[in-house]
Design a protein around this motif. Structure first.
Motif, mmCIF file in Angstrom:
data_model
loop_
_atom_site.group_PDB
_atom_site.id
_atom_site.type_symbol
_atom_site.label_atom_id
_atom_site.label_comp_id
_atom_site.label_asym_id
_atom_site.label_seq_id
_atom_site.Cartn_x
_atom_site.Cartn_y
_atom_site.Cartn_z
ATOM 1 N N ASP A 91 -9.530 4.060 -25.543
ATOM 2 C CA ASP A 91 -10.777 4.337 -26.266
ATOM 3 C C ASP A 91 -10.484 4.698 -27.715
ATOM 4 O OD1 ASP A 91 -11.061 4.712 -23.554
ATOM 5 O OD2 ASP A 91 -12.286 6.524 -23.723
ATOM 6 N N ARG A 126 -11.579 3.012 -31.240
ATOM 7 C CA ARG A 126 -12.358 3.785 -32.207
ATOM 8 C C ARG A 126 -11.661 3.831 -33.574
ATOM 9 N NH1 ARG A 126 -13.280 8.614 -34.315
ATOM 10 N NH2 ARG A 126 -11.332 9.548 -33.580
ATOM 11 N N ALA A 158 -18.778 -2.268 -28.549
ATOM 12 C CA ALA A 158 -19.154 -1.551 -29.780
ATOM 13 C C ALA A 158 -19.966 -2.459 -30.666
ATOM 14 C CB ALA A 158 -17.906 -1.081 -30.511
ATOM 15 N N MET A 208 -20.120 3.071 -29.905
ATOM 16 C CA MET A 208 -19.351 2.370 -28.874
ATOM 17 C C MET A 208 -19.746 2.890 -27.497
ATOM 18 S SD MET A 208 -15.573 3.689 -30.011
ATOM 19 C CE MET A 208 -14.628 3.356 -28.526
#
Ligand code: G6P
Length: 611
Positions: free
Chosen positions: A144, A148, A174, A213
């Protein structure tokens, strides 16, 4: 402009993805591919249509209950197998699908190349998945977090889905600037560019916002921003049903959508007009109606067919409400340093509600303090969410790439808007207001009548489908119709067609006229009827072939023209709603006779989410 679909749950993913890709194919059809997680992370992809992918994957192992699919409209890199999505990272531990453009891909790519990464495609998308893998650094940074942080580095527009072989019960999606809808089922989740792949399974959806996201992990959904703020998603109920996105016995979506117009125009007016009571109310205006009343001018921004509807809007708003209007191509407006003030009202028109240039024009006008009013078809899409107020057109899903029912629904909403503002500004006599309301209410029935010209337009198509050029002419309200009808024919038949103001013809296009040239003229009874008749004479004097759209019972043009199509009498202001219908049909039949793919014309896409 690229369609994405993904699934994570308890069913087999592949059939869901394949069906979803067929539904999203209107967004692009240069290549198609899927990735499936089943111990391995397998990617199958092919240049061409979804049917090419289906044939290719027939003999392959498509098992797995986590997967994603993509149908591409090429931006970076030619449409071949190599550039098709999904794209693997270098180790093949990650795969990504992407809709949008990573604008700074070149500088990121150079950095990654310096660090020893090699690339197998020409796409901007592969750069993003390689960046994610680079940040992940063999799992030192979580999946994750890698996504990001990578998204924090990219500039541009994206809707993405990423899968990781090392996290087989997780899916990450996302968005920034390109649409993503999440479908929430029972112990299963769907992701798609629009709701059409989802509606069959669930009506509960979440529209992801920009810079958000969604992480689905072990059956649990978390939404957070790229800045790492957790968000509580808002679950909405879908309004569309399965029937609306299927062909319902028609050979093509375009024909079905042309025939749906009596209903879609009625749906645009539903609950808004009460002709008997002399009432009209576009609820979406709300408190912003005052902004229209005090506006110094109105600016309409749009692209393509929606721009043509905007031109009709200009004529209506100036004619009825006496408000000065400018109609702008969104792509020009956003980059030419336009003068915009807080006293301007900007109307953004868009079927999809996702067109990148129109959305950017909205943001620009908003930043200068203007009031923004949206006229969009797709509920929950980006433009309606970015505007201050607006009215949906309620035309229902439009799948054919060539816009038909969305255009007439946009014109219907613009007519109601112009009438409401005219009424509130005291610019229209009550008798005219009431009679226009009644006539507008009768449009669905009149459109139904015009659809009876289908056979006649088919006969004309049989005569003219081999013509290499066409000219379309109109004046007044007939001019935007000429432009729109010319675009319809050109985009689906690949014939060179020009739409022109009839009187301007003598400043150029007249040089093209000879005995081979079909000239389609909107020559209905209107304020400029006599003038149009003169323009027809000018064409005839040069032996051009006249196909005229005339008012029922007309005898003057009938004598001059080679072919006439009659439409019912109507007020000038409502002409576009009727005159465009036989010309949509003519374009359709010509394209079919030329063997063209009517619903998916080459090089085009329905929703243009890149600038
Ligand atoms: C594409 C479509 C057209 C459409 C235009 C604007 O070019 O093929 O049919 O008119 O985009 O799209 P929008 O969704 O903003 O109306």
């Amino acid at each position: 402009m690229c369609g994405i679909v993904a699934y994570i749950g308890h069913r087999q993913a592949y059939p869901i993805l394949l069906k979803g890709l067929y539904r999203l194919e209107y967004r692009g059809y240069d290549s198609a591919g899927v990735a499936l997680l089943n111990g391995e992370l397998s990617v199958y992809k092919k240049a061409g249509k979804v049917s090419d992918l289906e044939s290719h994957a027939r003999e392959l192992d498509t098992a797995g209950s986590v997967g994603m699919g993509h149908t591409r409209w090429a931006t970076h890199g030619e449409p071949n197998d190599r550039n098709a999505h999904p794209h693997y990272s270098e180790t093949k531990n990650f795969a990504i699908i992407h809709n949008g453009i990573i604008e700074n891909y070149s500088s990121i790519k150079q950095e990654l190349e310096k660090r020893g990464h090699t690339f197998t495609s020409d796409t901007d998308t592969e750069v993003l998945v390689q960046l994610i893998e680079d940040i992940n650094d063999n799992g030192n940074v979580g999946f994750d977090e890698s996504v990001r942080l990578a998204l924090g580095e990219v500039v541009g527009a994206y809707a993405i889905v990423i899968l990781s072989k090392k996290d087989p019960t997780k899916l990450i999606a996302a968005r920034n600037g390109s649409p993503i809808v999440l479908g929430i089922g029972k112990d299963e989740y769907f992701v798609a560019s629009d709701a059409t792949p989802i509606v069959e399974y669930t009506k509960n959806v979440i529209y992801l916002n920009d810079n958000e996201m969604a992480i689905v992990s072990d059956g649990k959904l978390t939404v957070k921003t790229i800045a790492n703020e957790t968000k509580i998603p808002y679950i909405e109920e879908l309004e569309i049903n399965l029937e609306a996105i299927e062909k319902g016995g028609f050979e093509h979506f375009m024909l079905k959508e042309i025939y749906e117009q009596p209903r879609s125009i009625a749906d645009s007016m539903r609950g808004r007009i009460d002709a008997k009571g002399g009432r009209l109310r576009l609820g979406g205006l709300g408190e912003y109606e005052n902004k229209f009343l005090s506006a110094k001018r109105v600016i309409i921004v749009a692209c393509g067919t929606s721009w043509h509807a905007g031109l009709v809007g200009e004529y209506l708003m100036e004619d009825l409400a006496r408000l000065p209007v400018e109609v702008e191509y969104a792509s020009e407006f956003r980059y030419r340093n336009p003068v915009i003030s807080e006293e301007d009202v900007v109307i953004a028109i868009s079927q999809s509600g996702e067109t990148a240039d129109t959305l950017a024009a909205v943001e620009l006008a908003k930043s200068k303090g203007a009031t923004i009013f949206g006229i969009c078809n797709v509920v929950g899409s980006s433009i309606p969410r970015a505007t201050h107020a607006g009215s949906y057109t309620h035309a229902g899903p439009e799948i054919g790439v060539a816009s038909t029912k969305a255009f007439t629904a946009q014109v219907t909403v613009l007519t109601m808007l112009a009438l409401q503002i005219a009424h509130r500004r005291g610019m229209i006599a009550m008798t005219r207001f009431s009679s226009l309301l009644s006539e507008l209410e009768s449009m669905p029935a009149k459109v139904e009548e015009v659809l009876k010209t289908n056979e006649q337009t088919r006969e004309l198509a049989a005569m003219f489908h081999e013509a290499p050029n066409f000219l379309y002419l109109g004046r007044g309200y007939g001019f935007p119709v000429a432009l729109e009808a010319a675009l319809k024919l050109k985009e689906i038949s690949y014939i060179h067609v020009e739409g022109y103001p009839a009187a301007e013809m003598k400043h150029g296009p007249i040089a093209l006229i000879d005995e081979q040239m079909p000239v389609v003229v909107i020559a209905t009874k209107s304020a400029s009827y006599e003038k149009v008749v003169s323009n027809i004479q000018e064409v005839k004097a040069r032996k051009g072939i006249i196909i005229a759209i005339v008012t029922r019972g007309d005898s003057t043009v009938r004598k001059l023209a080679d072919h006439v199509i009659e439409i019912p009498e109507c007020d000038d202001t409502l002409l576009p709603l009727l005159a465009v219908i036989p010309l949509q049909l003519l374009a359709y039949h010509i394209a079919v006779m030329r063997g063209c793919n009517v619903d998916q014309p080459r090089n085009l896409a329905k929703s243009v989410t890149v600038e």
